[in-house]
Design an enzyme around this catalytic site. Sequence first.
Site, PDB file in Angstrom:
ATOM      1  N   HIS A   1       0.845  -1.265   0.069  1.00 32.48           N
ATOM      2  CA  HIS A   1       0.025   0.060   0.052  1.00 32.48           C
ATOM      3  C   HIS A   1       0.890   1.180   0.002  1.00 32.48           C
ATOM      4  O   HIS A   1       0.766   1.959  -0.709  1.00 32.48           O
ATOM      5  CB  HIS A   1      -1.192   0.005   1.213  1.00 32.48           C
ATOM      6  N   GLU A   2       1.728   1.124   1.165  1.00 25.55           N
ATOM      7  CA  GLU A   2       2.591   2.536   0.910  1.00 25.55           C
ATOM      8  C   GLU A   2       3.582   2.463  -0.034  1.00 25.55           C
ATOM      9  O   GLU A   2       4.035   3.784  -0.471  1.00 25.55           O
ATOM     10  CB  GLU A   2       3.371   2.433   2.407  1.00 25.55           C
TER      11      GLU A   2
ATOM     12  N   HIS B   1       2.005   4.615  -2.899  1.00 19.14           N
ATOM     13  CA  HIS B   1       2.023   6.132  -2.485  1.00 19.14           C
ATOM     14  C   HIS B   1       3.313   6.418  -2.827  1.00 19.14           C
ATOM     15  O   HIS B   1       3.381   7.565  -3.548  1.00 19.14           O
ATOM     16  CB  HIS B   1       1.615   6.155  -1.139  1.00 19.14           C
TER      17      HIS B   1
END
Length: 496
Positions: free
Chosen positions: A146-147, A150
């Site tokens: 997920h990160e 980003h």
Amino acid sequence: MIPIPVVVCVLGGWCAVYLVDTALRSSTSMKSSYESWLSTNGFSLSPFHIRWHTSLFNRLFARCAHFNPCFLYIWFSAGMVFGIVAMFGSVVLLGRTLMQTLAQMMAETPEGSHEQVLQVVVPGVNLPVSQLAYFFIAILVSGLIHEFGHGVAALREQVRLNGFGMFMFVIYPGAFVDLFTTHLNLISPVQQLRIFCAGVWHNFMLCVAAVCFLLLLPLLLFPFYYTGAGALVTEVVEGSPSSGPRGLFVGDLVTQVEDCSVKGVDDWHSCIHQLAHQPQSGYCVPTATLQLNRAAGRAYKRLDGTMECCSNNSMTDLCFAYSSNLESKLFACLPARKTIQASHTCRTNADCRVDLGPSLCVIPSLENQTRLIRVKHPPQADMLFVGYPSHLQFSGSVSLTNFVPRLGFLHLDLPVMLETLSKYLVSLSGALAVVNAVPCFALDGQWMLTAFLEATLCSLVPEKSNRELLGFFILLGGSTLLAANVALGLWMVTAR
């Protein structure tokens, strides 16, 4: 309720960390070196929270952000579209889940909980302790992916990445990226959307990759394991309905449940479910055997209305009901294993006419909802189970796998481990995508909604304060919806 040992371990562990931290900070000789070590290595501690921040991976993020710019533009643009759809879809899903939870709270029994897409997970309550490792690994991997999304998306949009970090909150691990806020505020709302939606997009793609891996697992393991021969036993809980000298053992291959063929784990569950919802099967027994064991005079009713004709002290005999041409309802107390092993199943006396000698169809006279089930696992003797079929299926008494090793030295649990971890990745990464997309304060959905409103309502709502007010009320509604789901879900899991 949450198991007391779990609470004690969690509180005890955090108390130990807090005491060590306090002691080192209070020490005149160790305080400066300890705080310097924490600052140098990027660690920070607070009650029930440990955080680590580093810039060691900035170069790796930069390399990934410059890989094939055209592909990355299409990739993150697709992620932006998915994120917008997920933001609205998550609200619908949470609303549906809330209605289902309320309906279960109003019902006398919490049936139908397995139909919910989203459920609150509490380790030690509705998550087996034996699978905690899979759970935490899946959470950590999902958070890292997920990160990572980003971070790469931010660098691609020329937003500086200050660093990457990981944390532990109570018992849940996680990750984060530290972006330079000034750069983030200078880019367009569409560029912001690509960054904010990248996390849920990567979680969704991780979910898709895990599903593909599950589907391809038989092919990937084909040189070492084969499937379709039955359900292989990998674990039997001591003292469970499946254990015992005539029960199942690790390494046994279950091929049949009564007359239902078992080619894999799905067949095992399907067969037991089918037997639970059908009348009890009967067995063809020679007439001469029945005449020797007739127990009509000793038959009596149980409290539930069913008939019993064997001594309560007998552990091997069962009461069987049958009918003949002269009498409609007779009973015989027969040795269960001998009766079943020497016969085939039947529903009526007509099914037994194919036998060599005259025989009748006898049906076990059991208490309501209980069943006599014969499990074949050659070359061992059949396992006989008497009880509720759900206890055999869902009690965790036996663990099965579709994969049978081709060579003796191959571990039975390897396919199970890969399969279980993949399933947890599907569940948790998918859940992380849904929850983070909710327009809720402090989640990705907050920034996704803000950027979406700025990108779409600038001409319709010129005043920025009005757009912010609209966004505030939407976030308030989304936060309330999410909080209600979590609170009621926790109550359903821990208090009911």
